[in-house]
Scaffold this motif. Structure first.
Motif, PDB file in Angstrom:
ATOM      1  N   LEU A 140      61.954  13.006  27.542  1.00 56.71           N
ATOM      2  CA  LEU A 140      61.198  13.992  28.319  1.00 56.71           C
ATOM      3  C   LEU A 140      62.154  14.661  29.289  1.00 56.71           C
ATOM      4  CD1 LEU A 140      58.052  11.829  29.191  1.00 56.71           C
ATOM      5  CD2 LEU A 140      58.338  13.378  27.251  1.00 56.71           C
ATOM      6  N   SER A 141      62.188  15.970  29.231  1.00 61.39           N
ATOM      7  CA  SER A 141      63.114  16.686  30.115  1.00 61.39           C
ATOM      8  C   SER A 141      62.629  16.595  31.560  1.00 61.39           C
ATOM      9  CB  SER A 141      63.212  18.156  29.692  1.00 61.39           C
ATOM     10  OG  SER A 141      61.995  18.831  29.987  1.00 61.39           O
ATOM     11  N   PRO A 142      63.576  16.742  32.512  1.00 58.06           N
ATOM     12  CA  PRO A 142      63.183  16.694  33.940  1.00 58.06           C
ATOM     13  C   PRO A 142      62.082  17.695  34.268  1.00 58.06           C
ATOM     14  CG  PRO A 142      65.561  16.548  33.737  1.00 58.06           C
ATOM     15  CD  PRO A 142      65.058  16.847  32.374  1.00 58.06           C
ATOM     16  N   LYS A 143      62.183  18.897  33.710  1.00 57.23           N
ATOM     17  CA  LYS A 143      61.176  19.915  34.038  1.00 57.23           C
ATOM     18  C   LYS A 143      59.812  19.520  33.466  1.00 57.23           C
ATOM     19  CE  LYS A 143      62.457  24.257  34.859  1.00 57.23           C
ATOM     20  NZ  LYS A 143      62.883  25.674  34.614  1.00 57.23           N
ATOM     21  N   PHE A 144      59.833  18.825  32.315  1.00 56.28           N
ATOM     22  CA  PHE A 144      58.579  18.321  31.743  1.00 56.28           C
ATOM     23  C   PHE A 144      57.874  17.403  32.750  1.00 56.28           C
ATOM     24  CE2 PHE A 144      56.022  15.255  29.549  1.00 56.28           C
ATOM     25  CZ  PHE A 144      55.448  15.920  28.477  1.00 56.28           C
ATOM     26  N   LYS A 145      58.679  16.461  33.270  1.00 61.58           N
ATOM     27  CA  LYS A 145      58.101  15.502  34.208  1.00 61.58           C
ATOM     28  C   LYS A 145      57.627  16.193  35.489  1.00 61.58           C
ATOM     29  CE  LYS A 145      61.049  11.788  32.445  1.00 61.58           C
ATOM     30  NZ  LYS A 145      62.126  10.826  32.753  1.00 61.58           N
ATOM     31  N   GLN A 146      58.416  17.176  35.971  1.00 61.75           N
ATOM     32  CA  GLN A 146      58.050  17.877  37.202  1.00 61.75           C
ATOM     33  C   GLN A 146      56.741  18.653  37.035  1.00 61.75           C
ATOM     34  OE1 GLN A 146      61.397  20.342  38.221  1.00 61.75           O
ATOM     35  NE2 GLN A 146      62.810  18.591  38.390  1.00 61.75           N
ATOM     36  N   THR A 147      56.529  19.159  35.820  1.00 60.68           N
ATOM     37  CA  THR A 147      55.301  19.923  35.570  1.00 60.68           C
ATOM     38  C   THR A 147      54.067  19.098  35.892  1.00 60.68           C
ATOM     39  OG1 THR A 147      56.377  21.201  33.838  1.00 60.68           O
ATOM     40  CG2 THR A 147      53.978  21.162  33.806  1.00 60.68           C
ATOM     41  N   PHE A 148      54.152  17.781  35.692  1.00 64.15           N
ATOM     42  CA  PHE A 148      53.005  16.914  35.920  1.00 64.15           C
ATOM     43  C   PHE A 148      53.149  16.076  37.193  1.00 64.15           C
ATOM     44  CE2 PHE A 148      53.508  17.377  31.247  1.00 64.15           C
ATOM     45  CZ  PHE A 148      52.458  18.256  31.057  1.00 64.15           C
ATOM     46  N   GLY A 149      54.151  16.418  38.034  1.00 66.88           N
ATOM     47  CA  GLY A 149      54.268  15.796  39.345  1.00 66.88           C
ATOM     48  C   GLY A 149      55.032  14.494  39.376  1.00 66.88           C
ATOM     49  N   TYR A 150      55.817  14.181  38.338  1.00 67.66           N
ATOM     50  CA  TYR A 150      56.503  12.898  38.289  1.00 67.66           C
ATOM     51  C   TYR A 150      58.003  13.086  38.555  1.00 67.66           C
ATOM     52  CZ  TYR A 150      52.267  11.068  36.182  1.00 67.66           C
ATOM     53  OH  TYR A 150      50.980  10.697  35.940  1.00 67.66           O
ATOM     54  N   GLN A 151      58.601  12.060  39.154  1.00 66.26           N
ATOM     55  CA  GLN A 151      60.040  12.029  39.346  1.00 66.26           C
ATOM     56  C   GLN A 151      60.707  11.553  38.041  1.00 66.26           C
ATOM     57  OE1 GLN A 151      61.594  13.124  42.119  1.00 66.26           O
ATOM     58  NE2 GLN A 151      59.549  13.670  42.944  1.00 66.26           N
ATOM     59  N   GLU A 152      62.038  11.644  37.996  1.00 67.75           N
ATOM     60  CA  GLU A 152      62.801  11.328  36.788  1.00 67.75           C
ATOM     61  C   GLU A 152      62.546   9.897  36.304  1.00 67.75           C
ATOM     62  OE1 GLU A 152      65.287  11.881  33.568  1.00 67.75           O
ATOM     63  OE2 GLU A 152      64.631  13.385  35.016  1.00 67.75           O
ATOM     64  N   ASP A 153      62.423   8.948  37.272  1.00 67.67           N
ATOM     65  CA  ASP A 153      62.316   7.541  36.889  1.00 67.67           C
ATOM     66  C   ASP A 153      60.883   7.021  36.868  1.00 67.67           C
ATOM     67  OD1 ASP A 153      61.890   7.790  39.540  1.00 67.67           O
ATOM     68  OD2 ASP A 153      63.182   6.117  40.158  1.00 67.67           O
ATOM     69  N   GLU A 154      59.877   7.909  36.965  1.00 64.52           N
ATOM     70  CA  GLU A 154      58.485   7.459  37.050  1.00 64.52           C
ATOM     71  C   GLU A 154      57.806   7.372  35.692  1.00 64.52           C
ATOM     72  OE1 GLU A 154      56.130   8.403  40.917  1.00 64.52           O
ATOM     73  OE2 GLU A 154      57.167  10.259  40.365  1.00 64.52           O
ATOM     74  N   ILE A 155      58.405   7.923  34.620  1.00 64.47           N
ATOM     75  CA  ILE A 155      57.820   7.852  33.285  1.00 64.47           C
ATOM     76  C   ILE A 155      58.850   7.205  32.347  1.00 64.47           C
ATOM     77  CG2 ILE A 155      56.900   9.158  31.331  1.00 64.47           C
ATOM     78  CD1 ILE A 155      55.878  11.222  33.217  1.00 64.47           C
ATOM     79  N   ASP A 156      58.436   6.172  31.625  1.00 63.89           N
ATOM     80  CA  ASP A 156      59.382   5.495  30.727  1.00 63.89           C
ATOM     81  C   ASP A 156      59.470   6.244  29.396  1.00 63.89           C
ATOM     82  OD1 ASP A 156      57.164   4.797  29.194  1.00 63.89           O
ATOM     83  OD2 ASP A 156      56.888   2.920  30.273  1.00 63.89           O
ATOM     84  N   GLU A 157      60.208   5.714  28.435  1.00 57.07           N
ATOM     85  CA  GLU A 157      60.500   6.404  27.178  1.00 57.07           C
ATOM     86  C   GLU A 157      59.563   5.988  26.054  1.00 57.07           C
ATOM     87  OE1 GLU A 157      64.579   5.642  26.351  1.00 57.07           O
ATOM     88  OE2 GLU A 157      65.321   7.015  27.886  1.00 57.07           O
ATOM     89  N   ASN A 158      58.477   5.317  26.370  1.00 57.06           N
ATOM     90  CA  ASN A 158      57.521   4.913  25.353  1.00 57.06           C
ATOM     91  C   ASN A 158      56.572   6.085  25.067  1.00 57.06           C
ATOM     92  OD1 ASN A 158      54.928   3.719  24.268  1.00 57.06           O
ATOM     93  ND2 ASN A 158      56.247   1.900  24.297  1.00 57.06           N
ATOM     94  N   ALA A 159      56.293   6.341  23.787  1.00 57.82           N
ATOM     95  CA  ALA A 159      55.448   7.480  23.418  1.00 57.82           C
ATOM     96  C   ALA A 159      54.023   7.340  23.956  1.00 57.82           C
ATOM     97  CB  ALA A 159      55.426   7.634  21.898  1.00 57.82           C
ATOM     98  N   ASP A 160      53.569   6.088  24.078  1.00 59.23           N
ATOM     99  CA  ASP A 160      52.203   5.898  24.594  1.00 59.23           C
ATOM    100  C   ASP A 160      52.062   6.414  26.014  1.00 59.23           C
ATOM    101  OD1 ASP A 160      51.183   4.817  22.276  1.00 59.23           O
ATOM    102  OD2 ASP A 160      51.747   2.748  22.835  1.00 59.23           O
ATOM    103  N   THR A 161      53.179   6.397  26.747  1.00 62.08           N
ATOM    104  CA  THR A 161      53.114   6.839  28.141  1.00 62.08           C
ATOM    105  C   THR A 161      52.756   8.312  28.217  1.00 62.08           C
ATOM    106  OG1 THR A 161      54.748   5.202  28.784  1.00 62.08           O
ATOM    107  CG2 THR A 161      54.374   7.013  30.298  1.00 62.08           C
ATOM    108  N   ILE A 162      53.448   9.136  27.409  1.00 60.46           N
ATOM    109  CA  ILE A 162      53.157  10.572  27.443  1.00 60.46           C
ATOM    110  C   ILE A 162      51.765  10.861  26.883  1.00 60.46           C
ATOM    111  CG2 ILE A 162      54.299  10.990  25.210  1.00 60.46           C
ATOM    112  CD1 ILE A 162      53.996  13.341  28.259  1.00 60.46           C
ATOM    113  N   ARG A 163      51.374  10.092  25.883  1.00 61.97           N
ATOM    114  CA  ARG A 163      50.031  10.293  25.320  1.00 61.97           C
ATOM    115  C   ARG A 163      48.934   9.939  26.323  1.00 61.97           C
ATOM    116  NH1 ARG A 163      49.522  10.716  19.786  1.00 61.97           N
ATOM    117  NH2 ARG A 163      47.596   9.498  19.749  1.00 61.97           N
ATOM    118  N   SER A 164      49.241   9.009  27.249  1.00 62.30           N
ATOM    119  CA  SER A 164      48.228   8.550  28.204  1.00 62.30           C
ATOM    120  C   SER A 164      47.835   9.623  29.220  1.00 62.30           C
ATOM    121  CB  SER A 164      48.731   7.300  28.946  1.00 62.30           C
ATOM    122  OG  SER A 164      49.800   7.635  29.816  1.00 62.30           O
ATOM    123  N   ILE A 165      48.701  10.636  29.402  1.00 65.39           N
ATOM    124  CA  ILE A 165      48.338  11.669  30.388  1.00 65.39           C
ATOM    125  C   ILE A 165      47.744  12.905  29.732  1.00 65.39           C
ATOM    126  CG2 ILE A 165      50.070  10.866  32.039  1.00 65.39           C
ATOM    127  CD1 ILE A 165      51.783  13.273  31.298  1.00 65.39           C
TER     128      ILE A 165
END
Length: 622
Positions: free
Chosen positions: A31-56
């Protein structure tokens, strides 16, 4: 990671809202930094598991996303998939994303290995679109649900669009109306007004406005009164109207009722006054003006809004204007009936009125809008009532005085005659001349007291039962009564003591005072205790501007718990004495109360009794 990959990601990151890569085999994502920023998360707040991105991803959109990816894979990834999704921002808000992606790597069995995609934040576009749709829906609803008649027509009056209220008010369907011109339904007598408007439209051009009230034909052939407002704009005529038929009919009915009520109010002999919700008088009729010495006006309106009236209650006390029945109605929203009020007229005559007041409620049924009061002249009736009451009071007073006189004659003469009989009996049995001389002295005094009592009773009769009040020396009166009971006192070995000041005078009826003293002293002797010598103490004193009298004994006492409420009742006895008649204390209390005094008692069985009497005001008090 190769240089080309880094360059590729950097370019995508700089131009998009976010870039992602999905390794399907190991279920990891980048997930690119800008991807995470779009949803209000810092670089280290979302892990690399696909379920994590699906959960939001919004659960309602997950199936759509999966379906787009599945279809893309089934088609061999020839065309990238594109879909709009809702994501949940870290702060709980919704972020709309335009998501484009596709498979970029396949394995030997042509199964997808890596999926990549990019995000574009389209939240502001979706919000604008939704606002536009909501506004359009609002306008549509406003047009269709408006209670007014709304229409859009050509400049010649051809109806192009109407709302549902046309059918409700006039009975025509929209299909029927779209075949008509505005002028087709106008009452013939109102055609000149409408024709004048349409003739001016080509000349006036844009923003030409007109307002008129005309009669419009309904489908059943009757006419409704319609209030129209028309505006020309962009070669169209916009019209809004309101059916005021019921309002016109209501106004006509109101005017009819008003005229009828005015006739009734003018014709009635009762006074009518109306106050508004603030308490200001807004109307009164001629009858009220005549009754209350008010200036007569054609409208009945009070210029000041207030009435300065000299009013009293039945007991003669002043009537506070805030307590007038109409003011009570305004405060409590409940009617007030049958209140009697006196009004002092300018000529000095007291006018008595029966007052009734009722509320006039607002349409909500809970708020008072005004109070209407009626005034009925009952002066003559009141005069007759007062005369009747005076006659009744005179008759009752005469009856009471007659009963009191009869009781005094019976009770007092019996006491004196009994004392004389006892003295004669003692005289007959006297052992020597000294005792006979002493008894004869008592007999003379008792005889004198009897004559005085007869004289007092004669005075009552001669004074037309007025029971004349005289200034009395209290100590002399007490001693005189004791002397009249000397034989009984001696025979029963009663120890008498008196504590009455020499300068104590009262204004009292002599017969009443003698009767009171005789009753209380004879009762003290009669109900003496059999196991001790009887003692009677009489005390009088001044206190709080009054003269008080106390008669205390050490007799058998009274059970006040048992007899306290009936102690002063007529024919009430408490000790089983055969000689008791039960009228002594009744007479005593009535005599005391008639003179404006009070009597109370303190007593305990086997200890004695004390009567405490407030006789009358102290004539020497300042």
């Amino acid at each position: 990671m190769t240089y080309n990959t880094i360059t590729h990601r950097t370019i995508l990151e700089s131009i998009l809202a976010g870039y992602w890569e999905w390794n399907i085999k190991d279920w990891t994502v980048y997930l690119s930094p800008k991807f995470k920023q779009t949803f209000g998360y810092q670089e280290d707040e979302i892990d690399e598991n696909a379920d994590t991105i699906r959960s939001i991803i919004d659960p309602n959109d997950m199936q759509m996303f999966d379906e787009a990816v599945r279809k893309h894979i089934e088609e061999g990834g020839r065309v990238p998939f594109v879909t709009e999704l809702r994501y949940r921002h870290k702060n709980g808000s919704t972020v709309w994303i335009n998501c484009t992606g596709g498979v970029v790597e396949w394995d030997e069995q042509q199964q997808p290995v890596k999926l990549v995609g990019c995000h574009v934040n389209v939240t502001h576009l979706k919000e604008a679109e939704q606002a536009m749709l909501a506004e359009k829906k609002l306008l549509e609803d406003y047009f269709d649900l408006n209670l007014d008649l709304l229409a859009i027509m050509q400049t010649d009056g051809k109806l192009m669009r109407v709302n549902a209220q046309w059918e409700q008010s006039l009975g025509y369907s929209k299909t029927e109306l779209y075949q008509l011109y505005f002028i087709d339904l106008v009452h013939p007598e109102d055609l000149p007004t409408v024709s004048a408007f349409f003739s001016q439209v080509p000349q006036k051009g844009e923003t030409y406005q007109a307002e008129f009230t005309i009669r419009y034909r309904t489908k059943n052939g009757s006419y409704s009164t319609i209030e129209w407002r028309l505006l020309t704009k962009q070669n169209l005529i916009y019209a809004s109207a309101r059916d005021i038929t019921l309002r016109i009919e209501a106004l006509q009915e109101r005017d009819r009722l008003r005229r009828m009520n005015e006739s009734i109010v003018k014709a009635t002999t009762d006074g009518i006054i109306m106050r508004d919700k603030t308490g200001a008088v807004v109307f009164y009729n001629r009858a009220a003006a005549a009754m209350l010495d008010l200036p007569e006006t054609s409208s009945g309106i009070v210029p000041t809004g207030q009435l300065n009236l000299n009013t009293v209650r039945e007991d003669g006390s002043s009537y506070n204007p805030e307590e007038y029945p109409s003011m009570q109605v305004l405060r409590n929203a409940t009617p007030v009936f049958n209140q009697v009020m006196g009004f002092m007229k300018k000529n000095g005559q007291m006018l008595w009125m029966l007052v009734n007041s009722v509320p006039v409620m607002e349409e909500d049924g809970a708020t008072v809008a005004a109070a209407v009061t009626s005034l009925t002249d009952i002066t003559e009736l009141k005069s007759k009532e007062n005369k009747l009451q005076e006659t009744i009071q005179i008759a009752l007073a005469q009856k009471e005085r007659l009963e009191q006189f009869a009781h005094i004659v019976s009770h007092n003469l019996r006491s004196h005659s009994g004392n004389i009989a006892a003295l004669i009996n003692l005289l007959d049995n006297a052992s020597d001349d000294k005792e006979r001389a002493e008894l004869f002295t008592y007999l003379k005094k008792a005889s004198g007291q009897l004559m005085q009592t007869i004289a007092d009773l004669n005075e009552i009769v001669d004074a037309n039962k007025s029971d004349a009040i005289r200034k009395l020396h209290l100590k002399t009166q007490v001693e005189s009564v004791i002397y009249s009971l000397a034989a009984d006192i001696r025979e029963k070995s009663v120890e008498m003591s008196i504590c009455v000041a020499e300068d104590l005078y009262i204004e009292y009826k002599p017969a009443y005072l003698d009767s009171i003293l005789l009753n209380l002293i004879t009762n003290a002797i009669k109900y003496r205790h059999p196991q001790r010598l009887p003692q009677v103490h009489i005390c009088a004193y001044r206190r709080e501007g009054n003269v008080w009298l106390e008669v205390q004994d050490n007799g058998i006492g009274i059970d006040l718990q048992k007899y306290g409420k009936t102690l002063f009742g007529m024919y009430k006895t408490f000790h089983g004495n055969r000689d008791a008649k039960g009228i002594g204390l009744y007479i005593t209390r009535n005599q005391i109360e008639e003179m404006g005094g009070t009597i109370t008692v303190e007593s305990e069985p086997n200890k004695g009794t004390k009567f405490i009497i407030r006789l009358c005001p102290d004539i020497h008090a300042n």
